[in-house]
Design a protein around this motif. Structure first.
Motif, PDB file in Angstrom:
ATOM      1  N   VAL A  28       0.989  -0.996  -0.117  1.00  0.00           N
ATOM      2  CA  VAL A  28       0.595   0.233  -0.277  1.00  0.00           C
ATOM      3  C   VAL A  28       0.496   1.522   0.458  1.00  0.00           C
ATOM      4  CG1 VAL A  28      -1.816  -1.122   1.456  1.00  0.00           C
ATOM      5  CG2 VAL A  28      -0.096   0.314   2.575  1.00  0.00           C
ATOM      6  N   THR A  29       0.733   2.734  -0.266  1.00  0.00           N
ATOM      7  CA  THR A  29       0.874   3.619  -0.615  1.00  0.00           C
ATOM      8  C   THR A  29       0.525   4.965  -0.013  1.00  0.00           C
ATOM      9  OG1 THR A  29       0.162   4.144  -3.048  1.00  0.00           O
ATOM     10  CG2 THR A  29       2.533   2.691  -2.560  1.00  0.00           C
ATOM     11  N   GLY A  30       1.198   5.702   0.482  1.00  0.00           N
ATOM     12  CA  GLY A  30       0.424   7.365   0.662  1.00  0.00           C
ATOM     13  C   GLY A  30      -0.640   6.631   2.049  1.00  0.00           C
ATOM     14  N   PRO A  31      -1.771   7.363   1.895  1.00  0.00           N
ATOM     15  CA  PRO A  31      -2.185   7.375   3.605  1.00  0.00           C
ATOM     16  C   PRO A  31      -2.135   6.397   4.026  1.00  0.00           C
ATOM     17  CG  PRO A  31      -3.163   9.385   2.527  1.00  0.00           C
ATOM     18  CD  PRO A  31      -2.172   8.731   1.109  1.00  0.00           C
ATOM     19  N   PRO A  32      -2.815   4.956   3.661  1.00  0.00           N
ATOM     20  CA  PRO A  32      -3.495   4.115   3.316  1.00  0.00           C
ATOM     21  C   PRO A  32      -1.527   2.812   4.280  1.00  0.00           C
ATOM     22  CG  PRO A  32      -3.978   3.762   1.565  1.00  0.00           C
ATOM     23  CD  PRO A  32      -3.924   5.147   2.479  1.00  0.00           C
ATOM     24  N   ALA A  33      -0.477   3.656   4.056  1.00  0.00           N
ATOM     25  CA  ALA A  33       0.704   3.130   3.828  1.00  0.00           C
ATOM     26  C   ALA A  33       1.237   3.688   5.532  1.00  0.00           C
ATOM     27  CB  ALA A  33       1.898   3.360   3.655  1.00  0.00           C
ATOM     28  N   HIS A  34       1.005   5.355   5.896  1.00  0.00           N
ATOM     29  CA  HIS A  34       0.705   5.814   6.939  1.00  0.00           C
ATOM     30  C   HIS A  34      -0.223   5.264   8.080  1.00  0.00           C
ATOM     31  CE1 HIS A  34       2.024   9.164   3.941  1.00  0.00           C
ATOM     32  NE2 HIS A  34       2.673   8.340   4.062  1.00  0.00           N
ATOM     33  N   THR A  35      -1.124   4.761   7.806  1.00  0.00           N
ATOM     34  CA  THR A  35      -2.172   4.354   8.638  1.00  0.00           C
ATOM     35  C   THR A  35      -1.505   2.982   9.006  1.00  0.00           C
ATOM     36  OG1 THR A  35      -3.694   5.111   7.648  1.00  0.00           O
ATOM     37  CG2 THR A  35      -4.463   3.200   9.395  1.00  0.00           C
ATOM     38  N   VAL A  36      -0.857   2.000   8.278  1.00  0.00           N
ATOM     39  CA  VAL A  36      -0.439   0.620   8.842  1.00  0.00           C
ATOM     40  C   VAL A  36       0.542   0.592   9.779  1.00  0.00           C
ATOM     41  CG1 VAL A  36       1.084  -1.274   7.873  1.00  0.00           C
ATOM     42  CG2 VAL A  36      -0.977  -0.806   6.634  1.00  0.00           C
ATOM     43  N   ILE A  37       1.413   2.021   9.174  1.00  0.00           N
ATOM     44  CA  ILE A  37       2.932   2.144  10.419  1.00  0.00           C
ATOM     45  C   ILE A  37       2.693   2.673  11.657  1.00  0.00           C
ATOM     46  CG2 ILE A  37       4.668   3.508  10.335  1.00  0.00           C
ATOM     47  CD1 ILE A  37       5.138   3.750   6.698  1.00  0.00           C
ATOM     48  N   ALA A  38       1.220   3.599  11.458  1.00  0.00           N
ATOM     49  CA  ALA A  38       0.840   4.368  13.042  1.00  0.00           C
ATOM     50  C   ALA A  38       0.272   3.131  13.431  1.00  0.00           C
ATOM     51  CB  ALA A  38      -0.289   5.340  12.375  1.00  0.00           C
ATOM     52  N   PHE A  39      -0.283   2.168  13.199  1.00  0.00           N
ATOM     53  CA  PHE A  39      -1.358   1.233  14.199  1.00  0.00           C
ATOM     54  C   PHE A  39      -0.198   0.275  14.585  1.00  0.00           C
ATOM     55  CE2 PHE A  39      -4.875   3.709  13.504  1.00  0.00           C
ATOM     56  CZ  PHE A  39      -5.258   3.647  14.212  1.00  0.00           C
ATOM     57  N   SER A  40       0.622   0.299  14.051  1.00  0.00           N
ATOM     58  CA  SER A  40       2.160  -1.041  13.825  1.00  0.00           C
ATOM     59  C   SER A  40       2.451  -0.291  14.928  1.00  0.00           C
ATOM     60  CB  SER A  40       2.822  -1.297  12.448  1.00  0.00           C
ATOM     61  OG  SER A  40       2.207  -2.217  11.565  1.00  0.00           O
ATOM     62  N   TYR A  41       3.368   0.215  14.642  1.00  0.00           N
ATOM     63  CA  TYR A  41       3.508   0.767  16.309  1.00  0.00           C
ATOM     64  C   TYR A  41       2.776   1.083  17.221  1.00  0.00           C
ATOM     65  CZ  TYR A  41       7.867   2.426  13.567  1.00  0.00           C
ATOM     66  OH  TYR A  41       8.856   3.402  13.021  1.00  0.00           O
ATOM     67  N   LEU A  42       1.226   1.562  17.849  1.00  0.00           N
ATOM     68  CA  LEU A  42       0.398   1.505  18.677  1.00  0.00           C
ATOM     69  C   LEU A  42       0.421   0.565  19.036  1.00  0.00           C
ATOM     70  CD1 LEU A  42      -1.160   2.864  20.333  1.00  0.00           C
ATOM     71  CD2 LEU A  42      -3.084   2.958  18.828  1.00  0.00           C
TER      72      LEU A  42
END
Length: 534
Positions: free
Chosen positions: A368-382
């Motif tokens: 995934v790229t763009g905002p969906p990619a940022h969501t995946v990264i953020a919730f992986s960290y969370l």
């Protein structure tokens, strides 16, 4: 196996730091793979392993850990908690040597299996040792040092592995990284002779005079007349005497309320693995490939999660004994489930299929790229932050608390088997799952987290603030329902407070006798229930 007679150190936090270097071994082994599996040297030398092949390499440690967990109980009861850790180190030295010298996947798997035997023993017996030397009021914080050691090991080894990536040559990078695993093992072997034996193990093998002196040295700077030392030692002996009259063999794990303790100890460790955190700790490099992070940016971003792990587990060191175990387990599992659903839903709604694998890695076929990619990264960290605050430390603490003295070494081995059986299954399952069910993997783990929360609520009584001996009452046949139990001061705490206010030593001893008589009465009642059950 006896260790040299050297001066002993009795500061409980120092003891914990030395003992938990066994946890650091586990952390080193995790990162020795997670930092390496994305490098060109590893992929080229081992022929780009994917699916079941990579799953076998990744889960080999857990397979050996199952064997180590089975061995741990009898070894620990025979030679003691401390010496069993020295025994475990010997397996690590051999396993690491085989990994460094490996000429293919087979030797790599064999070396990781032998390292796993070490991890199986240390992961079960370090918490036993810590639980047996610490006061009940600080037990959670002391055992969390084990989790912190694992996380520091992960962080150190991850960035060592990252640095080794730049070593030129076909194999020098991963051989150097794996060879560094000798260091924490040697440090542990050097530190163990300075640790005293567990006072509860000494009492168990009838070395009573040595037991009370060690207890006094650890808890009261050697003062044998300290009210806490007297009360705790008498409580240990009283409970141990009752337990010795209980059924022997496998029956002692199921009679009366013991089946509840066995289920709690085994399942809490199983749920730690079924929560899906290992998707991140073992394969975070793959997750970030899916989120379109490449090369060194991927490796550094993956390393950030290990730093977050340490920061938030450290926070729990100060608060774990102020918050109930049940609260952290239930709400931690629910929050982790939510994170899994978000990551899975985002990937499912937005991913593109990459037939040859992202960056040529055959294990990663969606991106995934763009905002969906940022969501995946953020919730992986969370997810990792929530795990570090809740299930990561508390599952170890709870598993170490639920056992009786007579069953603790074997029982913690049973709990560790629960951890490593599911660790092995999950580690083997994840790489092929990325290829076959893709984003649905996260939905599966989200559902499992909710299942864990349900069991935590209905079957796990609150153990925070209770002595190990008092926990026996919580799990007895006539004990309260799990959801009715509350965090609070133990009866021993309340009585000791009265004792310390007494003016004369004779009054103190009289009050202590009252405490012990009440403990004897409670244990006698528990024993009566056992006899009826038998």
């Amino acid at each position: 196996m006896g260790l040299p007679t050297l001066p002993k150190i009795y500061n409980v936090y120092f003891l914990a730091i030395i003992a938990t270097m066994g946890g650091m071994l586990f952390g080193f082994d995790i990162s020795s793979m997670s930092a390496i599996i994305g490098t060109d040297q590893y992929l080229d030398y081992f022929d780009n392993p994917s699916g079941v092949a990579q799953g076998a390499i990744g889960s080999a440690l857990a397979a050996g850990s199952v064997v180590g967990s089975i061995m741990a109980g009898p070894v620990s009861d025979k030679i003691g908690r401390r010496d069993s850790l020295m025994f475990a180190c010997l397996w690590w030295l051999v396993g690491t040597a085989i990994q460094v010298a490996c000429n293919g996947r087979g030797m790599l798997i064999a070396g990781r299996v032998l390292n796993g035997v070490t991890v199986g023993i240390t992961s079960s017996q370090v918490p036993v040792y810590l639980a047996e030397i610490s006061k009940h009021s600080q037990r959670g914080a002391i055992i969390i040092i084990q989790q912190l050691a694992i996380e520091w090991g992960i962080l150190f080894m991850y960035f060592i592995g990252y640095g080794c990536k730049f070593i030129p040559g076909e194999t020098a990078s991963f051989r150097t990284a794996w060879g560094i695993q000798f260091v924490p093992c040697v440090l542990l072997m050097l530190g163990l002779p300075f640790l005293p034996r567990s006072p509860r193990w000494l009492a168990k093998v009838d070395r009573t005079e040595e037991a009370i002196h060690v207890l006094a040295n650890i808890q009261a700077n050697g003062n044998l007349d300290d009210p806490y030392v007297i009360a705790e030692y008498e409580e240990i002996i009283t409970v141990l005497t009752a337990e010795r009259q209980a059924p022997k063999g496998w029956r002692k794990f199921v009679y009366n309320g013991m089946w509840r303790r066995t289920m709690a100890g085994f399942s809490v460790q199983a749920w730690q693995q079924l929560s899906g955190a290992n998707v991140m700790t073992y394969y975070v490099v793959y997750i970030f490939y899916m989120a379109d992070l490449k090369g060194n940016v991927n490796l550094i971003s993956s390393g950030v999660q290990y730093a977050l792990f340490i920061i938030f587990s450290t926070i729990m060191f100060f608060f774990v004994d102020k918050i109930g175990r049940r609260t952290l387990l239930v709400w931690g599992a629910i929050a982790m489930g939510f994170c899994h659903f978000v990551v899975g839903g985002t990937l499912g709604a937005h991913y593109e299929y990459v037939p040859g694998g992202v960056e040529g890695n055959a294990n990663v076929v969606m991106r995934v790229t763009g905002p969906p990619a940022h969501t995946v990264i953020a919730f992986s960290y969370l997810l990792i932050i929530i795990y570090a605050l809740t299930l990561a430390p508390i599952c170890w603490v709870y598993a170490a608390e639920v056992w009786s003295l007579e069953t603790r070494a074997w029982g913690m081995g049973i709990a560790a088997i629960g951890n490593w059986l599911f660790n092995f299954a999950i580690g083997l399952f994840i790489p092929p799952a990325f290829l076959n069910i893709k984003w649905k993997l996260f939905i599966v783990f989200g559902a499992l987290c909710l299942g864990g929360a349900i069991q935590f609520w209905f079957t796990y009584p609150e153990t925070c603030g209770k002595t190990i001996e008092e926990i026996e009452i919580l799990f007895s046949k006539d004990g309260p329902h799990a959801w009715q139990t509350k965090k609070g001061n133990s009866r021993l705490d309340r009585e000791i407070e009265e004792v310390t206010n007494a003016q004369a030593k004779g009054e103190a001893r009289a009050s202590i006798s009252k405490v012990i008589e009440q403990e004897k009465q409670a244990v006698a009642e528990a024993k009566e229930h056992r006899t009826e059950a038998v």
